[in-house]
Design a protein around this motif. Structure first.
Motif, PDB file in Angstrom:
ATOM      1  N   ASP A   9       2.790  99.083 -11.554  1.00 40.68           N
ATOM      2  CA  ASP A   9       3.995  98.507 -12.155  1.00 40.68           C
ATOM      3  C   ASP A   9       5.212  98.919 -11.330  1.00 40.68           C
ATOM      4  O   ASP A   9       5.719 100.024 -11.474  1.00 40.68           O
ATOM      5  CB  ASP A   9       4.153  98.953 -13.609  1.00 40.68           C
ATOM      6  N   GLU A  10       5.633  98.043 -10.463  1.00 41.86           N
ATOM      7  CA  GLU A  10       6.783  98.283  -9.585  1.00 41.86           C
ATOM      8  C   GLU A  10       6.695  99.645  -8.905  1.00 41.86           C
ATOM      9  O   GLU A  10       7.571 100.495  -9.086  1.00 41.86           O
ATOM     10  CB  GLU A  10       8.095  98.161 -10.364  1.00 41.86           C
ATOM     11  N   SER A  15       5.551  93.714 -16.816  1.00 45.41           N
ATOM     12  CA  SER A  15       5.031  95.034 -17.210  1.00 45.41           C
ATOM     13  C   SER A  15       4.143  94.905 -18.442  1.00 45.41           C
ATOM     14  O   SER A  15       3.084  95.526 -18.527  1.00 45.41           O
ATOM     15  CB  SER A  15       6.177  95.990 -17.529  1.00 45.41           C
TER      16      SER A  15
HETATM   17 MG   LIG Z   1       8.728  95.866 -15.768  1.00 50.61          MG
END
Ligand SMILES: [Mg+2]
Ligand SMILES: Nc1ncnc2c1ncn2[C@@H]1O[C@H](COP(=O)(O)OP(=O)(O)OP(=O)(O)O)[C@@H](O)[C@H]1O
Lengths: 218, 258
Positions: B175-176, B46
């Motif tokens: 991000d995910e 991240s």
């Molecule tokens: Mg992360």
């Protein structure tokens, strides 16, 4: 035998109404100044420079930590000692605004700092400025969150307008008290009680309506 | 495919206080590439994305987006571009978050036109046209007037992707994007990202979806211990994990996901 309740009420209504008009006027004036001012103070207290946060803390402590009546006394009776003579309405409104802004800005500040950090990040990656982020994203969400506590504050404000009676200003309660003392009967207090309750109910109804309007998105 | 460098990271160091998170990271992303970033929790995935669009400040190194130095620390040879250039370069990057971060007080349509109208100053009617196009692309044309709270997680994430697309970005950082979703909703979001990959949108996707990484990406990046440990085409990466850490990670992912 004194006149019946209703006859007496009708007869004394004009002076009660006069007091009511003063209370309502004070309520709206203070409310209209306090709300935007509190939002400004809250934004600065939540996101502003450190020195402001310091001043804010002292201000908040001072005005939330002492009774409004004492604040009124100090301003009304104290200022003349320093040769500061101001119109009484100005003193009253200023003290009320300062006091209620201390409470209301704390409510707004709580709403602002509880806004998810993700909202700020979303704004940032979309290229929004800090001002746009506050005005278009954070504050609108804050307003929704603080409606219930703002409603309580509005009711407190309306009730507290009665404190001006203690410095000789003719609000609703003072008008009633004058009648009670003059006529040695408490009917006027009953009427004023009903008026306070009606106005509180109206305030609650207005805020409930606003909450409903804002609840579409929760 | 052209080999134009879209994003370039040189010797990036990043720490949070005492905790070093990125250490000497170098990376080039070519235009049109889809890059999957995988690795154990806390490995800095991240943070890597967030340094690129300046949600986090770097401690050392420099970052270029389309040749513009948007971040620079301890690099006198590569000073930061002017504020206006940096702003314009950052404006070419979109981001999609794990937790969507839609604006809850706005309808889907308002979410989509907010930045085009107020940041890019596009006329509202035109912004609405673009928004409709993007909503159609993510399969949510019928949700324009809905508030986010009325949508499923998968729909929220598709709206978030449409919101990023409405700014016409040159690169999107994910991000995910599916980590907050129920398993049955993951597919619809991955399909949208896959569709973008087919249109050669440049994308960096932090993900735990190994199937997606394998099928959709052009490169797989594996991060561990503050750095990129592997950067290879997915076939090679998955068929021949040449690093014991990668092997251990993949074994764990496979057992976890059946
Ligand atoms: Mg992360
Ligand atoms: N704002 C922060 N302040 C302090 N430490 C942080 C902060 N953000 C991240 N970290 C730490 O930095 C390290 C890397 O975090 P990062 O979020 O980049 O990892 P990640 O690879 O994305 O992990 P995950 O798979 O769990 O999302 C972690 O040890 C994390 O605890």
């Amino acid at each position: 035998m004194a006149a019946g309740f209703w006859d007496y009420i009708v007869e004394s209504m004009p002076s009660i109404l006069e007091g009511l008009v003063y209370s309502v006027k004070l309520f709206f004036l203070v409310g209209i100044i306090t709300l935007p001012l509190s939002m400004l103070v809250a934004v600065a207290a939540a996101r502003g420079p450190k020195w402001f946060k310091g001043i804010y803390k002292v201000y908040s402590w001072l005005f939330q930590g002492s009774p409004l009546m004492l604040q009124l006394y100090l301003a009304y009776y104290g200022l003349p000692f320093f040769d500061v003579i101001l119109p009484v309405d100005f003193v009253v409104i200023t003290v009320f605004v300062l006091c209620f802004t201390a409470y209301q800005s704390e409510i707004f500040r709580g709403g602002i700092i509880s806004t998810d950090i993700g909202q700020y990040e979303a704004c940032q990656v979309l290229g929004m400025t800090k001002v746009q982020t506050m005005l278009r994203v954070v504050i609108p969400q804050t307003v929704r969150k603080v409606l219930p506590s703002t409603c309580s504050q509005a009711i407190v404000l309306f009730k507290d307008t009665s404190l001006v009676a203690t410095i000789g200003v003719g609000d609703l309660l003072r008008s009633a008290r004058a009648l009670v003392i003059r006529d040695l009967r408490i009917d006027a207090f009953v009427v004023v009680l009903v008026i306070y309750l009606i106005i509180s109910s109206i305030l609650v109804a207005i805020f409930n309506k606003m909450e409903k309007k804002y609840s579409i998105y929760v | 495919m052209s080999q134009e460098v879209m994003i370039k990271l040189v010797d990036i160091d990043k720490s949070y206080g005492e905790v070093q998170v990125l250490k000497g990271v170098n990376l080039e992303v070519m235009r049109g590439q889809t890059i999957s970033i995988i690795g154990p929790s806390g490995s800095g995935k991240s943070t890597l994305l967030r340094c690129i669009n300046k949600l986090e400040a770097i401690n050392s190194g420099y970052i270029e987006i389309e040749g513009i130095t948007v971040a620079s620390a301890n690099c006198p040879d590569h000073p930061m571009a002017s504020a206006a250039q940096v702003k314009s370069a950052l404006g070419k990057t979109g981001m999609v978050f794990q937790s969507f971060n839609l604006f809850p007080h706005m309808t889907v349509m308002q979410n989509l036109i907010e930045a085009p109208v107020h940041v890019k100053k596009i006329p509202k009617a035109q912004a609405i046209e673009i928004a409709k196009e993007k909503l159609a692309e993510v399969g949510l044309s019928d949700k324009a007037d809905a508030y986010p709270s009325k949508l499923s997680g998968g729909q929220k994430q598709r709206v978030a992707i449409a919101r990023a697309l409405a700014m016409s970005p040159d690169v999107i950082l994910f991000d995910e994007p599916t980590s907050a979703l129920d398993p049955e909703l993951i597919g619809e979001v991955l399909d949208v990202i896959k569709g973008l990959a087919e249109q050669h949108m440049t994308m960096m996707v932090v993900t735990h979806e190994m199937g997606f990484a394998k099928e959709v990406s052009d490169r797989v990046i594996f991060m561990d211990n503050c750095n990129i440990v592997a950067d290879r085409p997915p076939q090679e990466f998955f068929s021949d994990p040449d690093h014991p850490r990668i092997k251990a990670f993949l074994d764990k992912m496979l057992t976890k996901h059946g």
